[in-house]
Design a protein around this motif. Sequence first.
Motif, short mmCIF file in Angstrom:
data_model
loop_
_atom_site.label_atom_id
_atom_site.label_comp_id
_atom_site.label_asym_id
_atom_site.label_seq_id
_atom_site.Cartn_x
_atom_site.Cartn_y
_atom_site.Cartn_z
N GLU A 238 0.84 -1.20 0.00
CA GLU A 238 0.00 0.00 0.00
C GLU A 238 0.88 1.25 0.00
O GLU A 238 1.93 1.26 0.64
N PRO A 239 0.44 2.32 -0.67
CA PRO A 239 1.22 3.57 -0.57
C PRO A 239 1.13 4.13 0.85
O PRO A 239 0.07 4.03 1.48
N LEU A 240 2.23 4.68 1.34
CA LEU A 240 2.21 5.31 2.67
C LEU A 240 1.83 6.78 2.47
O LEU A 240 2.57 7.54 1.84
N ILE A 241 0.68 7.17 2.96
CA ILE A 241 0.18 8.52 2.71
C ILE A 241 0.21 9.38 3.97
O ILE A 241 0.65 10.52 3.95
#
Lengths: 473, 96
Positions: B50-53
């Motif tokens: 998952e992208p780290l936002i």
Amino acid sequence: MERYTHLQSIQSDIKSDKISLPQLVEYYLKNIEDKKHLNAFLEVFTEDAKSAAVNIQQKIKQGKAGKLAGMVIGLKDNLCYKGHKVSASSKILESFTSIYSATAVERLLAEDAIIIGRLNCDEFAMGASNENSAFGTVLNDADNTKVSGGSSGGCAVAVQADLCLAALGSDTGGSVRQPAGFCGVYGLKPTYGRISRWGLIAYASSFDIIGPLTKSVDDAQILLEVISGADEYDATSSEKPVDVYSQASVSGQKLKIAYIKETIEMDGLQPEVKVNIEKSIERLRAQGHTVEPVSFDMLDKLIPIYYTLTTAEASSNLARFAGMHYGFRSSNAHDFESTIRKSRSEGFGAEVKRRIMLGTFVLSEGYYDAYYTKAQKVRNLVKQKTDEIFSQYDFIMSPTSPTSAFKIGEKSDDPLAMYLADIFTVHANIAGCAAISIPNGVDNNNMPIGLQFMAKSFDEARLLAFVKNFRSE
Amino acid sequence: MDINNETIDRLAELAKLEFNTTEKESLKKDLNSIISYFEKLNEVNTDNVEPLIFMTDEFNRLREDVVLQNTSKQEALLNAPAKDSDYFRVPKVLDK
């Protein structure tokens, strides 16, 4: 007057009437004047500082003074202080006056710190040498032909040259630690969210954090204690309770410290820097700690992650500079559209424009997923791998930078070479954790060498107590 | 990825910046070398990552929605490059 390195000594000397606060302020003002050639200060708040000194001296006598009475501190030129100019060392904000103070600044003032002026930095905190300031390069006081480091170069040199006791800077990828290392002072990058960013001019909002530059660990502890904590003006500021950093201790504890093998084996590491860290490893072992190498195969991915994401965030944050509500407006424009374009093009410097263009590229249609989202995913992996190391070790150590301060002009034509100066410091900003650079001796040319320790998020209390022991034992 | 003159012009338009010919040439060179360096990230397998936002795990801190006036009109207009007593002045937006 003696060269103070601890707020506590100043406070006890004022108490015993050995010195007065107005005398101390005069002393720093004189040093600032004598060392003008360093170009550390963009503006000195002479009258404000003098009158604050008189008031606070009185409060001390009455026993009513705050925790920071006696602290004479400079602010990086990206921290707002109501009624004072702040420019981010950019022509686009050259005549801008803050209409409110940063939360961190409010908290300093509430505890009776004296703000003596604003300090030069790279424009919008974008740089590793302070050569990107619209108001000139800052010179390293150890060798005036060398850079101060950046982007908080004025902060580091002001503390190094004893122009003030401490400074507040900001650290997006190493901007507190790297100049601190180059100038032989302490530079702390707290955990993301530990200090409110309200009133800090934004560069990259998921990386930026305010941090102190000091001559002692004790002063970093007390400053962090004062400026940390939740703030309703910054939704990313953490509600976790603030530790009493000045009381923390790890004495007698045998700790586990990792060093990343790849950082020591890296090509381009200055030989003295390598020897310096090897000796530090030996010193820690002699103090009874366990120090072990760990492998971290993503070292060469840190700079690409950092610049992909920070340029994207910067291109968005800097969109507000349009020559409309505040800041520079070009007189060469005639309509609405060209006013925006010309004000930005004439107001921003080359590096800022380069980063806006890069950020615009990675966020643009067709490239967003391949560059921006990809970097966010790799950022997640770096965070996971870093957390894994922290599940087994208390701290991670590395040099602060691959080399000591380099020559002015040496890297200014090659942005990529300049970006690599941040290779060891960006890690903590990518992972969001805490890190400190401590002064750790000098190289063969007497230039300071910094040593970095990283700690897991919100572990500043143990990190600071630990580095204090490391230096004193 | 090859950054050519067209890309530079398109990015400059999006970023509301303008450059002369010399600046464009040096930007083209820098952007090409930096972006190809960014492509190092393609060496990392990110399937199922998952992208780290968000950098904080504290979720949605809510507060009462209270109307406050923190900034006066004078303060808001203080730094305006052009203003009258009540408004920011900007160049004409529409021709007619």
